[in-house]
Design an enzyme around this catalytic site. Structure first.
Site, PDB file in Angstrom:
ATOM      1  N   GLY A  51       0.808  -1.205   0.000  1.00  0.00           N
ATOM      2  CA  GLY A  51       0.000   0.000   0.000  1.00  0.00           C
ATOM      3  C   GLY A  51       0.842   1.257   0.000  1.00  0.00           C
ATOM      4  N   GLU A 115       2.872  -2.272   8.603  1.00  0.00           N
ATOM      5  CA  GLU A 115       3.966  -3.101   8.086  1.00  0.00           C
ATOM      6  C   GLU A 115       5.213  -2.816   8.919  1.00  0.00           C
ATOM      7  OE1 GLU A 115       4.164  -3.596   3.602  1.00  0.00           O
ATOM      8  OE2 GLU A 115       2.719  -1.990   3.712  1.00  0.00           O
ATOM      9  N   HIS A 229      13.921  -7.914   0.202  1.00  0.00           N
ATOM     10  CA  HIS A 229      12.662  -8.124   0.930  1.00  0.00           C
ATOM     11  C   HIS A 229      12.712  -9.498   1.601  1.00  0.00           C
ATOM     12  CE1 HIS A 229       8.416  -8.457   1.851  1.00  0.00           C
ATOM     13  NE2 HIS A 229       8.206  -7.233   1.409  1.00  0.00           N
ATOM     14  N   ARG A 275      13.222  -4.152   7.406  1.00  0.00           N
ATOM     15  CA  ARG A 275      13.469  -5.241   6.439  1.00  0.00           C
ATOM     16  C   ARG A 275      14.901  -5.767   6.460  1.00  0.00           C
ATOM     17  NH1 ARG A 275      10.007  -3.023   1.351  1.00  0.00           N
ATOM     18  NH2 ARG A 275       8.074  -3.482   2.408  1.00  0.00           N
ATOM     19  N   HIS A 336      14.586  -6.373  -3.811  1.00  0.00           N
ATOM     20  CA  HIS A 336      13.247  -5.763  -3.855  1.00  0.00           C
ATOM     21  C   HIS A 336      13.252  -4.294  -4.253  1.00  0.00           C
ATOM     22  CE1 HIS A 336       9.050  -5.150  -2.831  1.00  0.00           C
ATOM     23  NE2 HIS A 336       9.353  -4.222  -1.940  1.00  0.00           N
ATOM     24  N   ARG A 371      14.736   1.369   3.271  1.00  0.00           N
ATOM     25  CA  ARG A 371      13.408   1.995   3.145  1.00  0.00           C
ATOM     26  C   ARG A 371      12.378   1.338   4.055  1.00  0.00           C
ATOM     27  NH1 ARG A 371       8.965   0.667   0.426  1.00  0.00           N
ATOM     28  NH2 ARG A 371       9.921  -0.729  -1.112  1.00  0.00           N
TER      29      ARG A 371
HETATM   30  C1  SIN Z   1       5.149  -5.353   0.517  1.00  0.00           C
HETATM   31  O1  SIN Z   1       3.943  -5.395   0.259  1.00  0.00           O
HETATM   32  O2  SIN Z   1       5.693  -6.066   1.352  1.00  0.00           O
HETATM   33  C2  SIN Z   1       6.011  -4.406  -0.249  1.00  0.00           C
HETATM   34  C3  SIN Z   1       5.652  -3.033   0.044  1.00  0.00           C
HETATM   35  C4  SIN Z   1       6.846  -2.156  -0.040  1.00  0.00           C
HETATM   36  O3  SIN Z   1       7.862  -2.518  -0.612  1.00  0.00           O
HETATM   37  O4  SIN Z   1       6.788  -1.074   0.521  1.00  0.00           O
END
Ligand code: SIN
Length: 495
Positions: A51, A115, A229, A275, A336, A371
């Site tokens: 998102g 997240e 990721h 991450r 990613h 990020r």
């Molecule tokens: C995710 O949905 O894990 C990726 C979103 C993002 O990279 O910010």
């Protein structure tokens, strides 16, 4: 044979969120060309699941800034970061007014998810296909505008630049290279996933924007910070489909082969740690017991909730005979995102006059060394808007048209596909999550040793891409060699 119109006011390279939002925000009296080297909808944005992080309430700006700084290991440009957070809400509203939908409750209030790194729920989303919805809405909106020409399957080989002023682009049309002129060019080509064997990125992400910009002298920054990721589906025959971080945001738990929820041994935020921390922990945990598998577990979440909230991920997993309602999902970290890129100022300008960059290809500095989740689409719209505002008030320069056509030379034979695979292997083996100076120097030697004769005229889009990929891989490796200690996603082995 059709050829392109010779000149536009603005040329935008890339049709992801940054490119299309810039186009929409430009005044309707500007003639705008948007080119994509593939189908218009083929972009990293289109694959975005999680998102867009956004803070509407000014009382909460600080916490969004603080979370981003912590996640970015304080390497962030704090002023730009504040701009991104403070201007986020109005740009999301603009996106919605262009026809993009986000999930809402029965009263029409935006639903928010969480997240990694976020201390609160602040991510607007459209189920688990937010990016697809954004691209659908923006493409439809652009098609309605007479001043915007959208062209697919057009590859930009180089920028035209004289006296540090961009003049236009060279692009492949009908097997020949044409020059198309504009005194404002916006690079919005996305990331560098194509440099790696395993990535969540779209196939278009071959680092072209950084390469064409840097070749004419645009500065780059933070090139060592490549994000991996933590949770791509670990099925060896698949292109590593992303299992969104929102799955952990909604309660998903990482487990080792023994079923242990190991993240609490690595970080106080456990599964929602930054991450870079989670990816490192997954590799360490897996290595500890001889390459054991790592899984994501959502079996404790209600079946209906999983199917409604993550329909795309649910169906993809089922196609691999993984029923996430009752099975653990095998996951692995893959490339990613790129935090570094073409260095811009607070309004998206590079050091080359008339040349702008926004979205993943740009380095505004907001993300720091790692990020935070869902800040990428936010950065893209905020700085795309700033780029458009700057161009809207800029002096109009009539380009000097020197129309030229060059035939593509078929006589040279660069075995581009094979070289691309070699390059991806080198980057994946030696410039991945854990790095060492020795390994990085070795990677550089291997790339030099590939003996690709780039002095020969490139004979295909693939050869031009290879040229870009080699150029940018070297930039990444050299920046990584120069940073001698670990920071964010740049992790020195043993530290
Ligand atoms: C995710 O949905 O894990 C990726 C979103 C993002 O990279 O910010």
């Amino acid at each position: 044979m059709t050829s392109m119109q010779p000149a536009y006011d603005v040329i935008i390279i890339g049709s992801g969120i940054a490119g299309l939002f810039t186009a929409m925000k430009l005044d309707s009296n500007k003639s705008v060309l948007v080119v994509s080297k593939d189908e218009l909808k083929c972009s990293n944005t289109n694959l975005a699941q999680g998102g867009v992080a956004v803070t509407f309430n000014p009382h909460d700006y600080n916490s969004h800034v603080e979370d981003t700084l912590k996640t970015g290991f304080n390497h962030n440009d704090e002023n730009r970061l504040k701009i991104m957070v403070e201007e986020g809400g109005s740009n999301i509203e603009a996106l919605m007014s262009m026809g993009v939908h986000f999930d809402c409750d029965a009263d029409g209030n935006l639903l928010l998810t969480k997240e990694g790194g976020h201390s609160k729920r602040r991510i607007v989303h459209y189920k688990d296909t937010t990016g697809q919805e954004i691209i659908r809405g923006l493409l439809e909106a652009c098609l309605e505008k007479d001043n915007i020409s959208l062209k697919d399957h057009i590859f930009v080989t180089d920028l035209i630049c004289e006296d540090d002023q961009v003049q236009g682009v060279k692009l492949i049309v009908n097997d020949r290279i044409e020059s198309v002129y504009a005194s404002k060019v916006v690079i919005a080509t996305g990331g560098v996933g194509g440099l790696y064997e395993h990535t969540t990125n779209a196939s278009i992400a071959t680092a072209d924007g950084i390469a064409i910009g840097a070749r004419i002298g645009a500065e780059v920054a933070d090139m060592e910070f490549v994000q991996f990721h933590p949770t791509a589906l670990n099925k060896k025959d698949d292109a590593h489909f992303l299992i969104s971080e929102a799955v952990r945001g909604e309660g998903g738990i990482l487990r080792n082969e023994a079923g242990e929820a190991f993240m609490e041994r690595y970080h106080p935020l456990k599964d929602l740690a930054p991450r870079s921390v989670v990816s490192k922990a997954i590799i360490e945990e897996s290595n500890k017991q001889g390459n054991q598998n790592i899984y994501l577990d959502v079996t404790h979440l209600p079946e209906d909730y999983i199917k409604n909230r993550f329909p795309n991920i649910y169906i993809k997993c089922l196609s691999y005979e993984i029923d996430m309602i009752k099975d653990l999902i095998p996951i692995v970290p893959v490339q990613h995102y790129m935090m570094g890129g073409l260095k811009t100022d607070a309004i998206g300008r590079t050091n080359i006059k008339g040349l702008y960059a926004c979205g993943e290809v740009a380095c505004t500095g907001v993300h720091g060394a790692n990020r935070m989740a869902s800040n990428s689409l936010l950065e893209a719209i905020v700085f795309a808007n700033r780029v458009a505002e700057d161009i809207n008030v800029a002096e109009v320069i009539v380009p000097d048209l020197k129309k030229s056509f060059e035939a593509i030379d078929d006589s040279s034979c660069i075995k581009s596909h094979t070289y691309k695979q070699q390059l991806k292997h080198i980057m994946s083996e030696h410039v991945f999550i854990f790095r060492s100076k020795h390994d990085l120097i070795y990677a550089l030697e291997l790339i030099e040793g590939m003996n690709v004769d780039l002095s020969k005229k490139c004979n295909s889009q693939e050869a031009f891409e290879l040229r870009n990929m080699i150029f940018v891989s070297k930039l990444i490796i050299k920046a990584a060699i120069a940073r001698e200690t670990s920071l964010g996603s740049h992790i020195i082995e043993g530290e």
